[in-house]
Design a protein around this motif. Structure first.
Motif, PDB file in Angstrom:
ATOM      1  N   ARG A 182     -57.913  49.486   9.797  1.00  0.00           N
ATOM      2  CA  ARG A 182     -57.346  48.845  10.986  1.00  0.00           C
ATOM      3  C   ARG A 182     -56.261  47.824  10.588  1.00  0.00           C
ATOM      4  N   GLN A 187     -56.044  53.501  13.530  1.00  0.00           N
ATOM      5  CA  GLN A 187     -57.206  53.291  14.394  1.00  0.00           C
ATOM      6  C   GLN A 187     -58.284  54.371  14.266  1.00  0.00           C
ATOM      7  N   TRP A 188     -58.080  55.325  13.367  1.00  0.00           N
ATOM      8  CA  TRP A 188     -58.935  56.511  13.393  1.00  0.00           C
ATOM      9  C   TRP A 188     -59.091  57.042  11.977  1.00  0.00           C
ATOM     10  N   GLN A 228     -67.567  52.228  13.198  1.00  0.00           N
ATOM     11  CA  GLN A 228     -67.329  51.966  14.618  1.00  0.00           C
ATOM     12  C   GLN A 228     -67.906  50.658  15.135  1.00  0.00           C
ATOM     13  N   TYR A 231     -66.858  49.214  18.676  1.00  0.00           N
ATOM     14  CA  TYR A 231     -65.435  49.526  18.567  1.00  0.00           C
ATOM     15  C   TYR A 231     -64.662  49.356  19.868  1.00  0.00           C
ATOM     16  N   ARG A 235     -61.833  44.751  17.215  1.00  0.00           N
ATOM     17  CA  ARG A 235     -60.594  45.376  16.749  1.00  0.00           C
ATOM     18  C   ARG A 235     -60.477  45.434  15.226  1.00  0.00           C
ATOM     19  N   ALA A 239     -62.258  54.472  15.157  1.00  0.00           N
ATOM     20  CA  ALA A 239     -63.016  55.630  15.628  1.00  0.00           C
ATOM     21  C   ALA A 239     -63.406  56.471  14.419  1.00  0.00           C
ATOM     22  N   LEU A 395     -60.347  51.925  22.057  1.00  0.00           N
ATOM     23  CA  LEU A 395     -59.882  51.330  20.803  1.00  0.00           C
ATOM     24  C   LEU A 395     -58.911  50.172  21.026  1.00  0.00           C
TER      25      LEU A 395
END
Length: 791
Positions: A182, A187-188, A228, A231, A235, A239, A395
């Motif tokens: 992050r 984000q994933w 997660q 989540y 922040r 994911a 998210l």
């Protein structure tokens, strides 16, 4: 005509209401139950504001949200972002997602660099005229740390985490990975990997949590909670993505992406549990599998991606394809005559939400045509876009500046506690396979000089393996033994360094390579010439560095040159001096004469760039090894599909069994009871649907050395309607037991532990009456299983 809301609700509700969920057992440990309310879950319904957005978006904007493209479409070979290209894809195709590493031509980027580039992509995307300014979601294969980002903490691979039998390490390493990811503007993560590697020749064994469904489930849940957490509000979280759904780990030939030929019972009883546990734990996304199952490509399968995943297993999150899989229906699987027909099959027939296209815009163009022709409905499109936008909202991407990286997270990257977690994961995973005449640990009363030999002895790349900095690992030319440590920026400890750090005072450690990873002679004559000067030899051997297809092999045996050089050294030094073998390998390679020529064998798997410290500590006794094999180690090259849960009537001759692992301590098991009664007392019954029973066992450390012991509870039903497995792991605990002390460990058992998919084909629906056994260590307790329904 149905409204947007009604259409989406009907599709989503249908997918979770038509079948009974597969039965699962709840694992109790530090992280609570699988359905713990302490962690966020994707919802089966869509928020009102998302429904409203979908009602106002154009067809093009919706298809764009379903499109994921690779970074090389917008990133030059010089590593500079092509802003014009980003604008082109945003303006004309409304691209909703990008993926892949930003390291190009050996040039790595740290978290701030990553964030800068991705934020440029976001800003350009948001500046283009559209109904809503929707940020992209960026995805990376961060499977053992944020390893594509320079100067982050890289952890041991999944197979090491499994070997530790410590879910806390899975949780902690995933938590740190999430924060570092992050911090990079991503984000994933495409993790955890939950395939069951049935075929040990498969090059993706090391990414997974081993061959056992229960172990994989527990580690998968701990990882998901680490990635997660909360989540939807936190922040520093990302994911997670469970992959690869489903049956990817049993390729018929052992080659990556080959067909899987497997029974439905095997799918339900061995491959499904880990994914079901992940769904119950709230995993936000999923990725489908490259393969076909019995000739049916998963990417176009209504059976697996609609009926099983959505209807039966109740997955409510977002589903993405693997790399180029829709196109593969036309070019690889050969079931679609055109690309457009391939897209129709994958979208209309399944519940896929996003196409990892990834290197063109053909998906977008095919989808536009299919909608115009009425071959894909807008209701089906809206279903996927709803899940995609809900994920982005959860998210925080739809919040003002919610897509920006937090500089405070960047300041936390690779702190001392992160590195300690990586080292501890390596320490607890290293597995002592053999220790003849207590050859290990090496102590100063036994030795004065130790020689480290072999291609992996002074190298970080071989510790870290594939999916490290580059897709194929930190390599210049791995298949010819050229491994580049420069890309680690001095972040790591080699085996040589680790041994020098841990060596007792007065003992010297030196290194001569001897031979390459291919087994070719480098300076083996020098090793033999100097051998008389040393008391012990630590030979570090293993595999090339690889990921996926480039890791395909046709023989499980280690390169013969490595075997020959170990044999040559063993013959030269005789039996008076100790020869210790350390294995750095992503899958169990058949050892040949290495087994007999080694006084001790340490299986280090792929412990990451900090793993050398752990290996050094184990060799010199500063760390007591506690790892256990998370797979069956074959003795013969032909035994590629040897798994401990084999049918009871199979021939069984492995080199080492699942769960094997020695210690410098000695443990004794005693007094197994069920509900306080010994096996010699009155007969005990397990009755389906009634209260669970408590199994208790004592474990005593009968040695003078403190040690950690993994207590495993297996179950066995000697006779049932369908041929039973030899045994199945259903619970485990890892505990520290001080020298001379006894601990009592307890597990819960009930009739559901013996559920399986019977002759009626209904998943996990059958419980047979009859005798069953609880197996813990060398202790055994027999009960009578009673199913009141008479099934």
């Amino acid at each position: 005509m149905l409204s947007i809301r009604q259409s989406i609700y009907l599709v989503l509700l249908f997918s979770v209401s038509t079948c009974t969920a597969l039965a699962t057992n709840t694992e109790h440990h530090k992280y609570g139950t699988l359905n713990s309310e302490e962690y966020d879950h994707p919802e089966l319904t869509i928020d009102d504001d998302i429904i409203s957005m979908i009602g106002q978006m154009s067809v093009e904007e919706k298809i764009g949200q379903m499109t994921q493209i690779n970074q090389d479409l917008v990133l030059g070979i010089d590593g500079v972002l092509n802003r014009t290209a980003v604008e082109y894809y945003a303006k004309n195709y409304y691209v909703g997602s990008y993926l892949n590493q930003l390291a190009v031509n050996g040039r790595n980027y740290d978290a701030a660099d990553y964030a800068k580039i991705i934020e440029e992509i976001q800003e350009i995307t948001l500046s283009v005229n559209s109904t809503f300014k929707i940020p992209i979601i960026y995805g990376l294969d961060h499977i053992h740390g944020a390893h594509y980002v320079a100067n982050t903490t890289i952890f041991p691979h999944g197979i090491n985490i499994a070997a530790s039998f410590n879910p806390e390490l899975a949780y902690e390493s995933a938590s740190i990975t999430a924060r570092d990811t992050r911090a990079s503007g991503v984000q994933w993560t495409f993790a955890p990997v939950l395939d069951i590697p049935v075929n040990k020749q498969w090059p993706r064994v090391f990414e997974n949590f081993g061959e056992d469904p229960h172990l994989s489930s527990v580690m998968g849940v701990a990882s998901i909670r680490g990635y997660q957490g909360k989540y939807k509000t936190d922040r520093s979280k990302v994911a997670a993505c469970m992959k690869h759904f489903i049956a990817y780990g049993a390729p018929y030939s052992g080659q990556d992406r080959d067909s899987t030929v497997v029974s439905e019972r095997t799918i339900y009883d061995y491959f499904v549990p880990g994914f079901q546990a992940a769904i119950d734990a709230g995993v936000a996304t999923a990725m489908e599998s490259y393969i076909d199952i019995n000739g049916e490509p998963v990417v176009s399968s209504k059976k697996y991606l609609r009926q099983l995943l959505r209807d039966q297993m109740k997955f409510g999150g977002m589903l993405v394809t693997d790399w180029q899989e829709m196109e593969n229906l036309h070019t690889k699987h050969m079931v679609a005559a055109t690309h457009k027909e391939a897209v129709r099959m994958a979208i209309a027939d399944t519940s896929i939400d996003m196409s990892m296209v990834p290197q063109d815009v053909i998906f977008f163009e095919s989808m536009m045509d299919l909608i115009k022709e009425g071959r894909v409905t807008m209701e089906r499109v809206d279903e996927s876009v709803a899940r995609l936008l809900q994920l982005k909202k959860d998210l925080g991407l739809l919040e003002p500046n919610g897509w920006k990286a937090d500089p405070k997270l960047q300041e936390m990257i690779q702190n001392d506690s992160d590195i300690e977690v990586a080292m501890e994961a390596a320490r607890e995973s290293i597995t002592l396979l053999k220790n003849k005449n207590a050859a290990l640990p090496l102590t100063k009363d036994k030795i004065k000089r130790v020689l480290v030999v072999g291609p992996a002895g002074d190298n970080l790349g071989h510790l870290a393996g594939g999916w490290t900095i580059q897709w194929q690992g930190a390599t210049e030319d791995a298949w010819h033994g050229n491994v580049s440590d420069e890309q680690f920026y001095n972040n790591g400890i080699s085996i040589l360094d680790g041994m020098q750090n841990a060596v007792p005072e007065g003992v010297q450690v030196e290194y001569i390579q001897g031979f390459t990873i291919d087994g070719n002679d480098v300076n083996m004559d020098l090793v033999l010439e100097k051998a008389e000067d040393f008391d012990a030899f630590v030979v570090c051997i293993g595999e090339h560095i690889y990921s996926e297809l480039p890791g395909n092999i046709h023989d499980l045996t280690l390169p013969q040159g490595q075997i020959n050089n170990v044999e040559k050294l063993a013959s030269f030094i005789g039996k008076e001096k100790h020869l210790i073998t350390v294995l750095l390998e992503g899958r169990p390679r058949v050892l040949g004469s290495v087994q007999d020529n080694s006084d001790a064998i340490l299986q280090a798997y792929l412990p990451g760039p900090w793993g050398g410290q752990a290996i050094g500590e184990v060799v010199f006794g500063l760390t007591n090894p506690s790892g256990r094999l998370p797979y069956t180690y074959p003795k013969y090259a032909g035994d590629t599909t040897l798994n401990y849960w084999r049918p009871a009537n199979d021939i069984w001759d492995p080199l080492y069994e699942f769960g094997h692992g020695l210690s410098y301590s000695s443990f004794q098991y005693s007094n197994i009871t069920v509900n306080g009664l010994l096996s010699t007392d009155e007969k005990q019954y397990l009755i389906a649907g009634e209260v669970e029973k408590e199994v208790s066992v004592n474990i005593t450390n009968i040695s003078p050395v403190d040690g950690k012991e993994t207590i495993m509870m297996f179950v066995k039903q000697p006779f049932r309607i369908v041929t039973p497995p030899a045994k199945l792991l259903k619970a485990f605990q890892k505990v520290m037991i001080p020298a001379g002390e006894t601990v009592n460990v307890r597990f819960s058992v009930d009739a559901d532990l013996f559920r399986y998919t019977g002759l009626d084909g209904i998943p996990q629906n059958t419980i047979d009456n009859g005798a069953v056994k609880i197996l813990i260590g060398d202790q055994e307790f027999e009960l009578q299983l009673v199913n009141n329904n008479g099934e």
